[in-house]
Motif scaffolding. Structure first.
Motif, PDB file in Angstrom:
ATOM      1  N   SER A 410       0.835  -1.197   0.000  1.00  0.00           N
ATOM      2  CA  SER A 410       0.000   0.000   0.000  1.00  0.00           C
ATOM      3  C   SER A 410       0.874   1.253   0.000  1.00  0.00           C
ATOM      4  O   SER A 410       2.052   1.206   0.383  1.00  0.00           O
ATOM      5  CB  SER A 410      -0.904  -0.005   1.239  1.00  0.00           C
ATOM      6  N   ALA A 411       0.291   2.384  -0.424  1.00  0.00           N
ATOM      7  CA  ALA A 411       0.985   3.665  -0.330  1.00  0.00           C
ATOM      8  C   ALA A 411       1.245   4.034   1.120  1.00  0.00           C
ATOM      9  O   ALA A 411       2.111   4.852   1.412  1.00  0.00           O
ATOM     10  CB  ALA A 411       0.163   4.765  -1.008  1.00  0.00           C
ATOM     11  N   THR A 412       0.499   3.405   2.022  1.00  0.00           N
ATOM     12  CA  THR A 412       0.680   3.616   3.462  1.00  0.00           C
ATOM     13  C   THR A 412       1.366   2.398   4.055  1.00  0.00           C
ATOM     14  O   THR A 412       0.889   1.279   3.904  1.00  0.00           O
ATOM     15  CB  THR A 412      -0.684   3.819   4.142  1.00  0.00           C
ATOM     16  N   GLY A 413       2.476   2.597   4.716  1.00  0.00           N
ATOM     17  CA  GLY A 413       3.171   1.483   5.341  1.00  0.00           C
ATOM     18  C   GLY A 413       4.490   1.167   4.657  1.00  0.00           C
ATOM     19  O   GLY A 413       4.835   1.746   3.617  1.00  0.00           O
ATOM     20  N   ASN A 414       5.234   0.234   5.236  1.00  0.00           N
ATOM     21  CA  ASN A 414       6.541  -0.161   4.706  1.00  0.00           C
ATOM     22  C   ASN A 414       6.378  -1.195   3.592  1.00  0.00           C
ATOM     23  O   ASN A 414       5.403  -1.955   3.545  1.00  0.00           O
ATOM     24  CB  ASN A 414       7.409  -0.749   5.824  1.00  0.00           C
ATOM     25  N   ALA A 415       7.376  -1.226   2.707  1.00  0.00           N
ATOM     26  CA  ALA A 415       7.354  -2.203   1.617  1.00  0.00           C
ATOM     27  C   ALA A 415       7.460  -3.614   2.183  1.00  0.00           C
ATOM     28  O   ALA A 415       8.327  -3.903   3.001  1.00  0.00           O
ATOM     29  CB  ALA A 415       8.493  -1.925   0.650  1.00  0.00           C
ATOM     30  N   GLU A 416       6.549  -4.462   1.774  1.00  0.00           N
ATOM     31  CA  GLU A 416       6.567  -5.863   2.201  1.00  0.00           C
ATOM     32  C   GLU A 416       6.857  -6.783   1.013  1.00  0.00           C
ATOM     33  O   GLU A 416       7.633  -7.726   1.140  1.00  0.00           O
ATOM     34  CB  GLU A 416       5.223  -6.224   2.836  1.00  0.00           C
TER      35      GLU A 416
END
Length: 592
Positions: A410-416
């Motif tokens: 998501s644009a919100t949060g860290n890259a997973e």
């Protein structure tokens, strides 16, 4: 020898054979005197001189009658008259209060509410200036000399109404008033006033555009809605040959002409809002009534809006098996609630699934409600759920919301995942196969480019705006917009204030139009639309609910957009993408 009647009828026939100029219909509120609804001649004379067709609105409190009248108007003038009863301000009357008429008050406030609901341009004069202020939350002096200044300028003049008796000073800011007066260099304007009530505190959002030498409010307007008002009486001066006063009526008539064009345009083209969170408020809300939401059938009627996409919205939650099953169940339940509303109002709306459905329903006079899911979290880890949602009528799925899920970052949060997950790649392929539009609003930039890489169909951003104009991670930068356009996708401008202006509390419809024009400049007219996010905190100064969306059409007309372009913006582009995405091999689907 021709009779006088023959001569008269020939004159009528000669005129009606050449109606090359259609005058906008301007309603004028009436006074009530001795059992009559009446108005001074200069009001309608000034409207005629300005190019409008005046209609005297009878003093009645029958809402159905006033609503029918408002439906057929292009503009409204709130005329002068007696004092406003202070009970409408929650105040007790003071001894100096003049003559009031509770029936006239009720009529004026009803008429104004109905006009504003339909977004008619409004021009207030004298009492009309005060009525506007009270209606939108401002306050009044019941009597200038008792409550403002005992040595105030004499505001109840005894000269003939067409003679200037004092001057007001225009506020040195850009305004509708100055625009109407052709931006005069001399800010002192000779006027004629006759009143002893006056505006005290301007209504919220309204700006003062003129004051008298003693500091009293003489004019105000809304910076976004086509509403302005003056405390003096311009109509007798206009009729007597004062061009600046006549210019006020010309400006109002011109605004009404734009509104008339917008209404006619909405009767010919399909208008679609691609993203509303309305199912989230169904617990206390009925689509057939105005109860708590920003999108319902009455508001769509008032705004001449044909269709909305209603989303089953899910905030991102835990990703264990039980939570995922609950998420799927919740989305299904929200979608079924929309179907229940359609069954409740079968003569007013249907759940639409295709562009052809929209065309059919418009012809039948019904509203179209398309379904979608906001947050692929509802899919869980089961591709079979995509078919379940499609069979329920879902047209698009927003891959994520605020937070990563099992499909993507998501644009919100860290890259997973660094974009799409392996499961997310399967989801994209299956959505392509099933004819479901892929929505990348809320997705990380890495997810956006992965979707473009793996999708064989155009994609949409159902409610996103331009990062170049408002630096929010939810918006798309220019490179993303160009990339989406190259794949024949569409960006639907979002009316959520934090995506429109870096100073969110100042976010306005003007800002949203700037976003729309920017995207057109870099991607072309074929790749933009409107996704309000109403009922999901979407609203701007100047556009707060479904009935106000016609303001966008008025702005586009004023910007010089033609009918074809406006039709594309209002849904043509989105329906083109939907038609392409839904062009699938039915025989393959049957073997699912």
């Amino acid at each position: 020898m021709s009779s006088l009647l023959d001569i008269l009828y020939k004159k009528v026939d000669d005129q009606t054979s050449d109606l090359s100029y259609a005058r906008p219909k301007i309603g004028i509120s009436s006074n009530k005197k001795e059992g009559m609804s009446c108005i001074a001649d200069p009001y309608f004379q000034a409207v005629v001189m300005a190019g409008g067709a005046p209609f005297l609105i009878p003093v009645t409190t029958d809402i159905s009658v006033l609503a029918m009248i408002a439906d057929n108007l292009d503009g409204l003038i709130l005329s002068g008259g007696g004092d406003i009863y202070p009970g409408y301000l929650g105040e007790e009357p003071i001894p100096e209060l003049g003559e009031t008429d509770s029936y006239r008050d009720e009529y004026d406030f009803m008429l104004l509410k109905l006009a504003f609901n339909r977004q008619l341009p409004i021009f207030g004069i004298c009492r009309g200036h005060q009525v506007l202020n009270v209606a939108f939350g401002g306050t009044l002096y019941q009597d200038i000399y008792a409550q403002f200044l005992k040595d105030a300028l004499k505001h109840s003049q005894e000269e003939a109404r067409d003679i200037a008796t004092h001057a007001v000073r225009l506020t040195d800011i850009p305004s509708r008033l100055r625009m109407a007066l052709n931006n005069p260099e001399d800010l002192n304007l000779p006027v004629n006033s006759f009143h002893h009530q006056a505006v005290k505190d301007p209504a919220p959002e309204f700006i003062v555009t003129a004051t008298s030498p003693d500091g009293l409010n003489e004019a105000m307007e809304h910076p976004e809605y086509p509403i302005f008002s003056v405390q003096w009486h311009p109509e007798p001066m206009a009729v007597a040959g004062n061009e600046m006063m006549l210019d006020l009526f010309r400006y109002h008539v011109n605004q009404a002409s734009v509104f008339a064009k917008a209404k006619k345009l909405h009767s010919r083209i399909a208008t679609i809002d691609s993203h509303t969170d309305t199912p989230a408020v169904f617990e206390s809300f009925d689509l057939g009534r105005k109860e708590g939401g920003k999108v319902n059938l009455p508001l769509m009627d008032e705004g001449l809006l044909d269709a909305v996409f209603m989303v089953a919205y899910l905030p991102q939650g835990e990703r264990d098996d039980i939570s995922l099953r609950n998420a799927t169940g919740y989305a299904v339940e929200r979608l079924l609630r929309v179907h229940e509303q359609a069954k409740k109002y079968p003569y007013r709306m249907e759940v639409a699934r295709t562009p052809d459905d929209l065309r059919r329903l418009r012809k039948d006079g019904k509203k179209s409600v398309f379904l979608s899911v906001e947050n692929g979290y509802a899919i869980g880890k089961e591709l079979e759920n995509l078919r379940k949602f499609r069979d329920l009528g879902v047209s698009y799925i927003t891959l994520c919301h605020n937070g990563n899920n099992d499909i993507c970052d998501s644009a919100t949060g860290n890259a997973e995942w660094g974009g799409l997950s392996p499961f997310g790649i399967e989801v994209v392929a299956e959505m392509n196969r099933l004819g479901l539009m892929i929505d990348i609003s809320h997705a990380a930039e890495s997810t956006f480019y992965d979707v473009l890489k793996y999708s064989t169909k155009p994609i949409i951003a159902s409610h996103s705006s331009s990062r170049a104009l408002c630096n929010h991670r939810r918006n798309l930068d220019d490179d993303q917009i160009r990339a989406l356009a190259l794949r024949d996708g569409v960006v639907q401008i979002c009316l959520y204030k934090r995506f429109i202006n870096n100073d969110a509390e100042k976010a306005s419809l003007t800002d949203a139009i700037r976003h729309l024009c920017h995207i057109i400049d870099i991607a072309g007219i074929d790749h933009v639309g409107i996704g309000s996010d109403f009922d999901g905190d979407g609203e701007l100064i100047g556009c707060r609910a479904a009935n106000e969306l016609i303001q966008i059409t008025m702005r586009l007309i004023a910007e010089g957009f033609d009918e074809e372009s406006i039709s594309k913006i209002w849904g043509g582009n989105l329906m083109r993408v939907m038609r392409e995405v839904q062009r699938v091999n039915d025989s393959l689907l049957d073997r699912y």
